[in-house]
Write a protein that holds these residues in place. Structure first.
Motif, short mmCIF file in Angstrom:
data_model
loop_
_atom_site.label_atom_id
_atom_site.label_comp_id
_atom_site.label_asym_id
_atom_site.label_seq_id
_atom_site.Cartn_x
_atom_site.Cartn_y
_atom_site.Cartn_z
N ILE A 141 0.88 -1.18 0.00
CA ILE A 141 0.00 0.00 0.00
C ILE A 141 0.91 1.23 0.00
CG2 ILE A 141 -1.82 1.24 1.25
CD1 ILE A 141 -2.68 -1.52 0.13
N PRO A 142 0.71 2.18 -0.93
CA PRO A 142 1.65 3.30 -1.09
C PRO A 142 1.43 4.45 -0.11
CG PRO A 142 -0.04 3.43 -2.76
CD PRO A 142 -0.29 2.15 -2.00
N PHE A 143 0.96 4.15 1.10
CA PHE A 143 0.75 5.18 2.11
C PHE A 143 0.62 4.51 3.47
CE2 PHE A 143 -3.37 4.09 0.20
CZ PHE A 143 -4.12 3.71 1.31
N ASP A 144 0.75 5.30 4.53
CA ASP A 144 0.50 4.81 5.88
C ASP A 144 -1.01 4.82 6.10
OD1 ASP A 144 3.20 4.47 6.50
OD2 ASP A 144 3.38 6.53 7.25
N VAL A 145 -1.54 3.73 6.60
CA VAL A 145 -2.99 3.60 6.81
C VAL A 145 -3.38 4.30 8.11
CG1 VAL A 145 -4.90 1.99 7.13
CG2 VAL A 145 -3.05 1.44 5.52
N LYS A 146 -4.32 5.25 8.00
CA LYS A 146 -4.84 5.97 9.17
C LYS A 146 -6.29 5.62 9.45
CE LYS A 146 -1.76 9.92 8.93
NZ LYS A 146 -1.69 11.36 8.72
N ARG A 147 -6.97 5.04 8.48
CA ARG A 147 -8.40 4.77 8.64
C ARG A 147 -8.76 3.54 7.82
NH1 ARG A 147 -13.02 7.97 5.85
NH2 ARG A 147 -14.81 7.39 7.06
N ARG B 160 -22.70 4.17 -4.39
CA ARG B 160 -21.99 4.78 -3.27
C ARG B 160 -20.86 5.66 -3.79
NH1 ARG B 160 -23.24 2.50 1.87
NH2 ARG B 160 -21.94 4.28 2.41
N GLY B 161 -20.29 6.44 -2.92
CA GLY B 161 -19.17 7.30 -3.30
C GLY B 161 -19.66 8.56 -3.95
N GLY B 162 -19.15 8.85 -5.14
CA GLY B 162 -19.53 10.08 -5.84
C GLY B 162 -18.72 11.27 -5.34
N HIS B 163 -17.41 11.06 -5.17
CA HIS B 163 -16.55 12.13 -4.69
C HIS B 163 -15.09 11.83 -5.03
CE1 HIS B 163 -16.66 9.20 -1.34
NE2 HIS B 163 -15.37 9.48 -1.26
N ARG B 164 -14.27 12.82 -4.80
CA ARG B 164 -12.81 12.69 -4.82
C ARG B 164 -12.32 13.43 -3.59
NH1 ARG B 164 -10.80 17.50 -8.21
NH2 ARG B 164 -12.75 18.50 -8.86
N HIS B 165 -11.01 13.56 -3.46
CA HIS B 165 -10.46 14.16 -2.24
C HIS B 165 -9.41 15.22 -2.56
CE1 HIS B 165 -12.30 11.24 0.51
NE2 HIS B 165 -12.12 10.36 -0.45
N HIS B 166 -9.14 16.04 -1.57
CA HIS B 166 -8.01 16.96 -1.65
C HIS B 166 -6.72 16.22 -1.32
CE1 HIS B 166 -10.29 20.68 -2.16
NE2 HIS B 166 -11.11 20.25 -1.23
N LYS B 167 -6.74 15.36 -0.29
CA LYS B 167 -5.51 14.71 0.19
C LYS B 167 -5.56 13.19 0.25
CE LYS B 167 -5.04 16.39 4.27
NZ LYS B 167 -4.65 16.87 5.59
N THR B 168 -6.70 12.61 0.51
CA THR B 168 -6.79 11.19 0.85
C THR B 168 -6.52 10.27 -0.34
OG1 THR B 168 -8.36 11.67 2.61
CG2 THR B 168 -8.27 9.40 1.84
N ILE B 169 -5.65 9.30 -0.11
CA ILE B 169 -5.43 8.19 -1.04
C ILE B 169 -6.16 6.99 -0.43
CG2 ILE B 169 -3.72 6.73 -2.19
CD1 ILE B 169 -1.63 8.92 -1.43
N GLN B 170 -6.77 6.15 -1.26
CA GLN B 170 -7.51 5.00 -0.76
C GLN B 170 -7.08 3.73 -1.47
OE1 GLN B 170 -11.51 6.54 -1.49
NE2 GLN B 170 -11.75 6.80 0.71
N ALA B 171 -7.22 2.62 -0.75
CA ALA B 171 -7.00 1.28 -1.32
C ALA B 171 -8.28 0.49 -1.07
CB ALA B 171 -5.80 0.61 -0.65
N ALA B 172 -8.95 0.07 -2.14
CA ALA B 172 -10.24 -0.62 -2.04
C ALA B 172 -10.05 -2.10 -2.37
CB ALA B 172 -11.26 0.00 -2.99
#
Length: 121
Positions: free
Chosen positions: A24-30, A42-54
């Motif tokens: 995973i290319p980031f530290d998991v916080k949530r 579901r969803g229907g958005h993007r983020h300013h900062k958050t990277i996600q792994a689904a």
């Protein structure tokens, strides 16, 4: 741009063990998971900062993605497939099977100000 990675899976007569370690290319916080979904999108958005792994750890679903330049559709139907969503990836999750469980690892803690609901024009 969203992209898929394969998670290392060990299989023997006892079953399967899938490992999420150093891929995973980031530290998991949530971590959160979505399940019991009807025919909703579901969803229907993007983020300013958050990277996600689904990861669809059971059943299947489809994630549609638009990064402002390209639209793609990804099918998550095995627990060894992981979809990485960058902050610019406006995404929706749909077509959940009745038994689907979609687990998402996030690089940031929840922050309502991080969400951008407008899709690219």
């Amino acid at each position: 741009m969203a992209y898929q990675i394969s998670l290392k899976t060990f299989t023997d007569a006892r079953g399967n063990l899938t490992v999420i370690e150093k891929v995973i290319p980031f530290d998991v916080k949530r971590i959160f998971y979505i399940y019991g979904v009807d025919d909703s999108v579901r969803g229907g958005h993007r983020h300013h900062k958050t990277i996600q792994a689904a990861i669809c750890i059971q059943g299947s679903c489809i994630i549609t993605n638009n990064d402002g330049e390209k639209e793609e559709e990804f099918t998550l139907d095995t627990p060894d497939k992981c979809l990485i969503l960058e902050p610019k990836d406006w995404h929706q999750m749909k077509n959940f099977t009745d038994d689907a469980i979609l687990m998402v690892l996030a690089s940031e803690y929840f922050d309502a100000e991080d969400y951008i609901y407008e899709n690219y024009i």
